[in-house]
Design an enzyme around this catalytic site. Structure first.
Site, PDB file in Angstrom:
ATOM      1  N   ARG A   1     -15.149  44.987  19.208  1.00  0.00           N
ATOM      2  CA  ARG A   1     -16.587  44.982  18.894  1.00  0.00           C
ATOM      3  C   ARG A   1     -17.375  45.296  20.157  1.00  0.00           C
ATOM      4  O   ARG A   1     -17.497  44.464  21.056  1.00  0.00           O
ATOM      5  CB  ARG A   1     -17.008  43.621  18.331  1.00  0.00           C
TER       6      ARG A   1
ATOM      7  N   ARG B   1     -20.849  46.179  22.061  1.00  0.00           N
ATOM      8  CA  ARG B   1     -22.297  46.010  21.966  1.00  0.00           C
ATOM      9  C   ARG B   1     -22.918  46.279  23.334  1.00  0.00           C
ATOM     10  O   ARG B   1     -22.305  46.020  24.370  1.00  0.00           O
ATOM     11  CB  ARG B   1     -22.654  44.573  21.523  1.00  0.00           C
TER      12      ARG B   1
ATOM     13  N   GLU C   1     -29.851  42.537  23.116  1.00  0.00           N
ATOM     14  CA  GLU C   1     -28.534  42.940  22.582  1.00  0.00           C
ATOM     15  C   GLU C   1     -28.730  43.921  21.448  1.00  0.00           C
ATOM     16  O   GLU C   1     -29.670  43.801  20.662  1.00  0.00           O
ATOM     17  CB  GLU C   1     -27.783  41.694  22.104  1.00  0.00           C
TER      18      GLU C   1
ATOM     19  N   CYS D   1     -32.724  48.649  15.926  1.00  0.00           N
ATOM     20  CA  CYS D   1     -32.764  49.958  16.581  1.00  0.00           C
ATOM     21  C   CYS D   1     -33.592  50.908  15.727  1.00  0.00           C
ATOM     22  O   CYS D   1     -33.219  51.217  14.597  1.00  0.00           O
ATOM     23  CB  CYS D   1     -31.334  50.474  16.744  1.00  0.00           C
TER      24      CYS D   1
END
Length: 382
Positions: free
Chosen positions: A212, A214, A169, A122
């Site tokens: 988690r 994502r 992802e 990112c």
């Protein structure tokens, strides 16, 4: 046990081999070994029975997304990962040496594939040049908006190879990164490349004992399929796993926190509690799920501590981290504990990504069958 293999090469070839080894910071033997493994991996891929879809694995890490697609019968035809320690783990488990710098790879040299898979980093995009073009009434494309970021390399591969589908992802915060500009440019760029794009934030806690979240971005080639009706209707497992199920029965004392570290973490948590903040260590509930495993877990293990009656709590072992992410026990860990913690903290929860990959492949099968039926109908009418 190792074997010796002797080569005779011309002087100019030898000089190139030495230059390559020096440039990569390796010995000549290491460089040659990696090159041979890479070659053997390509040969094996060519020999495989192509029963499913093919995919490429960009920003591959240690292969979590590769496992997800292989679990659904797809076959990898190319992988790329720059980190040398992740390469080591990838090679140990898949017998393939990934390319190491996507920015230097000619996109035309990448094999044709059905699905592009990427867990890209990112990065913020520079919008100065884009803003200037907009003010002048000139159109901007993905090349203008993404140049200089690693997402640009994803886009140029998509443009050159036009896979049937893309599967990206990233961390949940991609949506809000750089005040939402990053996500906006990503979606615009994929749309300009003529892909019908869908996304969702997925939480792995029904698949592994870990909270988690994502973001997964899925796209289908609009030139091939038009607009696609796709939803992230994940099929959850019947049994929701809990933490105690993945813990090792006997753990070395070296994973137990020292008195100094344990006292520090307690004092740190108390300080922030008094200040009204929620910072502090996370004592795990063995009959529930943990906090998110991060790449910084190697530092002190504070986000996931395992209680131990009569002694200080301990951190997870690397194998337990692998299990927490849904990797099988057959998955090899050839690196140091520090590197292993970083790798599993940066990886994906394999079971939920396997389910997401299944949805993408099921949709592709549906779309391809529909196209085939249309072709047969046209042939009958002709």
């Amino acid at each position: 046990m190792t074997k010796q293999v002797h080569f005779r090469v011309d002087d100019d070839v030898y000089e190139k081999l030495v230059d390559k080894a020096v440039a990569s910071g390796q010995t000549l033997q290491q460089s040659m070994t990696m090159a041979l493994c890479k070659y053997v991996g390509k040969v094996d891929t060519m020999k495989q029975n192509k029963s499913g879809y093919t995919f490429i694995d960009l920003f591959a890490g240690i292969g979590g997304l590769r496992l997800a697609f292989e679990n659904n019968g797809s076959q990898s035809v190319y992988s790329n990962e720059w980190n040398k320690y992740s390469q080591q783990t990838y090679l140990a488990n898949f017998g393939v040496q990934p390319d190491d710098d996507i920015t230097k790879v000619d996109e035309k040299s990448i094999p044709d594939h059905d699905i592009l898979v990427a867990g890209f980093p990112c990065q913020p995009f520079s919008i100065a040049g884009v803003s200037k073009k907009n003010s002048m009434g000139r159109a901007t494309g993905f090349q203008d908006k993404t140049q200089g970021t690693l997402f640009f390399d994803v886009c140029r591969v998509i443009k050159a190879k036009r896979p049937k589908a893309i599967f990206l992802e990233n961390v949940k915060n991609l949506k809000s990164h750089d005040k939402g500009r990053t996500f906006k440019i990503i979606m615009e760029s994929l749309n300009e490349l003529d892909y019908d794009v869908h996304y969702a934030i997925l939480d792995a806690q029904d698949f592994v004992p870990q909270h988690r979240e994502r973001i997964v971005i899925v796209g289908f080639d609009r030139r091939r399929y038009g607009y696609v009706d796709f939803e992230f209707n994940l099929k959850k497992p019947v049994h929701k796993p809990v933490l105690r199920e993945i813990l090792e029965p006997k753990v070395d004392d070296k994973y137990t926190l020292s008195d100094k570290l344990w006292n520090y973490l307690q004092a740190y948590a108390e300080k922030h509690r008094k200040a009204g903040n929620g910072f502090g260590y996370g004592m795990a509930d063995l009959d529930s799920h943990t906090r998110t495993l991060s790449a910084r877990y190697y530092k002190d293990g504070s986000e996931i501590l395992i209680p131990q009656p009569g002694k200080n709590p301990r951190r997870l072992t690397p194998r337990e981290c692998a299990r927490l992410q849904g990797f099988p026990d057959s998955f090899k860990i050839p690196v140091s504990n520090t590197q292993a913690y970083k790798q599993f903290g940066n990886s994906v929860a394999v079971p939920i990504m396997t389910e997401a990959a299944r949805l993408v492949q099921s949709k592709l099968i549906e779309l391809d069958m529909g196209k085939q039926q249309d072709v047969e109908l046209l042939m009958k009418e002709a």
